[in-house]
Design a protein around this motif. Structure first.
Motif, PDB file in Angstrom:
ATOM      1  N   SER A  24      49.163  20.951  55.198  1.00  0.00           N
ATOM      2  CA  SER A  24      48.674  20.448  56.481  1.00  0.00           C
ATOM      3  C   SER A  24      48.129  21.593  57.325  1.00  0.00           C
ATOM      4  O   SER A  24      48.441  22.768  57.095  1.00  0.00           O
ATOM      5  N   TYR A  25      47.355  21.221  58.323  1.00  0.00           N
ATOM      6  CA  TYR A  25      46.845  22.195  59.284  1.00  0.00           C
ATOM      7  C   TYR A  25      48.007  22.830  60.046  1.00  0.00           C
ATOM      8  O   TYR A  25      47.988  24.029  60.343  1.00  0.00           O
ATOM      9  N   ALA A  26      49.050  22.037  60.331  1.00  0.00           N
ATOM     10  CA  ALA A  26      50.212  22.563  61.057  1.00  0.00           C
ATOM     11  C   ALA A  26      50.847  23.723  60.295  1.00  0.00           C
ATOM     12  O   ALA A  26      51.266  24.716  60.898  1.00  0.00           O
ATOM     13  N   GLU A  27      50.910  23.632  58.969  1.00  0.00           N
ATOM     14  CA  GLU A  27      51.454  24.727  58.166  1.00  0.00           C
ATOM     15  C   GLU A  27      50.563  25.968  58.238  1.00  0.00           C
ATOM     16  O   GLU A  27      51.062  27.088  58.323  1.00  0.00           O
ATOM     17  N   ALA A  28      49.261  25.762  58.208  1.00  0.00           N
ATOM     18  CA  ALA A  28      48.322  26.887  58.312  1.00  0.00           C
ATOM     19  C   ALA A  28      48.451  27.555  59.678  1.00  0.00           C
ATOM     20  O   ALA A  28      48.409  28.788  59.785  1.00  0.00           O
ATOM     21  N   ARG A  29      48.627  26.756  60.702  1.00  0.00           N
ATOM     22  CA  ARG A  29      48.777  27.283  62.057  1.00  0.00           C
ATOM     23  C   ARG A  29      50.029  28.151  62.167  1.00  0.00           C
ATOM     24  O   ARG A  29      49.989  29.257  62.720  1.00  0.00           O
ATOM     25  N   LEU A  30      51.144  27.683  61.615  1.00  0.00           N
ATOM     26  CA  LEU A  30      52.377  28.468  61.632  1.00  0.00           C
ATOM     27  C   LEU A  30      52.223  29.765  60.841  1.00  0.00           C
ATOM     28  O   LEU A  30      52.719  30.818  61.236  1.00  0.00           O
ATOM     29  N   ALA A  31      51.522  29.699  59.718  1.00  0.00           N
ATOM     30  CA  ALA A  31      51.287  30.894  58.905  1.00  0.00           C
ATOM     31  C   ALA A  31      50.451  31.914  59.676  1.00  0.00           C
ATOM     32  O   ALA A  31      50.686  33.122  59.570  1.00  0.00           O
ATOM     33  N   ALA A  32      49.481  31.450  60.456  1.00  0.00           N
ATOM     34  CA  ALA A  32      48.644  32.353  61.247  1.00  0.00           C
ATOM     35  C   ALA A  32      49.486  33.090  62.287  1.00  0.00           C
ATOM     36  O   ALA A  32      49.352  34.302  62.463  1.00  0.00           O
ATOM     37  N   VAL A  33      50.370  32.377  62.964  1.00  0.00           N
ATOM     38  CA  VAL A  33      51.228  32.996  63.974  1.00  0.00           C
ATOM     39  C   VAL A  33      52.184  33.987  63.321  1.00  0.00           C
ATOM     40  O   VAL A  33      52.386  35.104  63.807  1.00  0.00           O
ATOM     41  N   SER A  34      52.754  33.598  62.191  1.00  0.00           N
ATOM     42  CA  SER A  34      53.668  34.483  61.464  1.00  0.00           C
ATOM     43  C   SER A  34      52.945  35.746  60.986  1.00  0.00           C
ATOM     44  O   SER A  34      53.468  36.857  61.099  1.00  0.00           O
ATOM     45  N   THR A  35      51.725  35.581  60.472  1.00  0.00           N
ATOM     46  CA  THR A  35      50.935  36.722  60.006  1.00  0.00           C
ATOM     47  C   THR A  35      50.617  37.665  61.156  1.00  0.00           C
ATOM     48  O   THR A  35      50.723  38.892  61.019  1.00  0.00           O
ATOM     49  N   LEU A  36      50.251  37.111  62.303  1.00  0.00           N
ATOM     50  CA  LEU A  36      49.957  37.946  63.467  1.00  0.00           C
ATOM     51  C   LEU A  36      51.202  38.690  63.919  1.00  0.00           C
ATOM     52  O   LEU A  36      51.138  39.865  64.284  1.00  0.00           O
ATOM     53  N   GLY A  37      52.342  38.030  63.864  1.00  0.00           N
ATOM     54  CA  GLY A  37      53.604  38.689  64.213  1.00  0.00           C
ATOM     55  C   GLY A  37      53.880  39.884  63.314  1.00  0.00           C
ATOM     56  O   GLY A  37      54.303  40.945  63.786  1.00  0.00           O
ATOM     57  N   GLN A  38      53.627  39.731  62.020  1.00  0.00           N
ATOM     58  CA  GLN A  38      53.814  40.835  61.080  1.00  0.00           C
ATOM     59  C   GLN A  38      52.836  41.966  61.368  1.00  0.00           C
ATOM     60  O   GLN A  38      53.198  43.135  61.334  1.00  0.00           O
ATOM     61  N   MET A  39      51.586  41.618  61.671  1.00  0.00           N
ATOM     62  CA  MET A  39      50.591  42.640  62.011  1.00  0.00           C
ATOM     63  C   MET A  39      51.028  43.415  63.253  1.00  0.00           C
ATOM     64  O   MET A  39      50.898  44.635  63.315  1.00  0.00           O
ATOM     65  N   LEU A  40      51.578  42.710  64.233  1.00  0.00           N
ATOM     66  CA  LEU A  40      52.033  43.351  65.470  1.00  0.00           C
ATOM     67  C   LEU A  40      53.228  44.261  65.196  1.00  0.00           C
ATOM     68  O   LEU A  40      53.319  45.361  65.744  1.00  0.00           O
ATOM     69  N   ARG A  41      54.133  43.832  64.314  1.00  0.00           N
ATOM     70  CA  ARG A  41      55.265  44.693  63.951  1.00  0.00           C
ATOM     71  C   ARG A  41      54.782  45.963  63.243  1.00  0.00           C
ATOM     72  O   ARG A  41      55.296  47.051  63.475  1.00  0.00           O
ATOM     73  N   ASP A  42      53.789  45.816  62.372  1.00  0.00           N
ATOM     74  CA  ASP A  42      53.284  46.951  61.604  1.00  0.00           C
ATOM     75  C   ASP A  42      52.406  47.893  62.431  1.00  0.00           C
ATOM     76  O   ASP A  42      52.336  49.086  62.138  1.00  0.00           O
ATOM     77  N   HIS A  43      51.729  47.355  63.435  1.00  0.00           N
ATOM     78  CA  HIS A  43      50.784  48.136  64.250  1.00  0.00           C
ATOM     79  C   HIS A  43      50.973  47.797  65.734  1.00  0.00           C
ATOM     80  O   HIS A  43      50.104  47.165  66.343  1.00  0.00           O
ATOM     81  N   PRO A  44      52.090  48.206  66.329  1.00  0.00           N
ATOM     82  CA  PRO A  44      52.400  47.781  67.702  1.00  0.00           C
ATOM     83  C   PRO A  44      51.456  48.305  68.772  1.00  0.00           C
ATOM     84  O   PRO A  44      51.427  47.768  69.880  1.00  0.00           O
ATOM     85  N   THR A  45      50.657  49.313  68.470  1.00  0.00           N
ATOM     86  CA  THR A  45      49.726  49.821  69.482  1.00  0.00           C
ATOM     87  C   THR A  45      48.352  49.152  69.402  1.00  0.00           C
ATOM     88  O   THR A  45      47.488  49.409  70.249  1.00  0.00           O
ATOM     89  N   SER A  46      48.145  48.277  68.430  1.00  0.00           N
ATOM     90  CA  SER A  46      46.827  47.646  68.240  1.00  0.00           C
ATOM     91  C   SER A  46      46.277  46.927  69.463  1.00  0.00           C
ATOM     92  O   SER A  46      45.088  47.008  69.730  1.00  0.00           O
ATOM     93  N   PRO A  47      47.088  46.188  70.220  1.00  0.00           N
ATOM     94  CA  PRO A  47      46.481  45.443  71.342  1.00  0.00           C
ATOM     95  C   PRO A  47      46.138  46.286  72.561  1.00  0.00           C
ATOM     96  O   PRO A  47      45.582  45.784  73.515  1.00  0.00           O
TER      97      PRO A  47
END
Length: 80
Positions: A24-47
């Motif tokens: 479902s789209y809902a699963e893809a949406r959750l995966a996007a948020v989770s992926t962004l969270g991992q990116m933020l953990r790995d690169h906290p100065t990015s934003p």
């Protein structure tokens, strides 16, 4: 199942860097948020600075279905 494509922006654009099938789209949406969270953990100065941290979810035609964005905006009075 539907295939969704994840494009990443972290100062650079990475088109179609990751594709997955979801029930479902809902699963893809959750995966996007989770992926962004991992990116933020790995690169906290990015934003900070002129760049934001972003995941865009597209369909097979390249239509953007969702953008999840993290941006840090510091007040002019913030210590430097």
């Amino acid at each position: 199942m539907t295939r969704y494509h994840f494009n990443f922006v972290d100062g650079r654009f990475h088109s179609g860097a990751d594709s997955h099938d979801f029930e479902s789209y809902a699963e893809a949406r959750l995966a996007a948020v989770s992926t962004l969270g991992q990116m933020l953990r790995d690169h906290p100065t990015s934003p900070f600075g002129d760049d934001d941290l972003r995941v865009e979810v597209t369909d097979d035609n390249g239509l953007i279905l969702l953008s999840v964005i993290v941006a840090a905006i510091e007040a002019p009075s913030a210590p430097r």
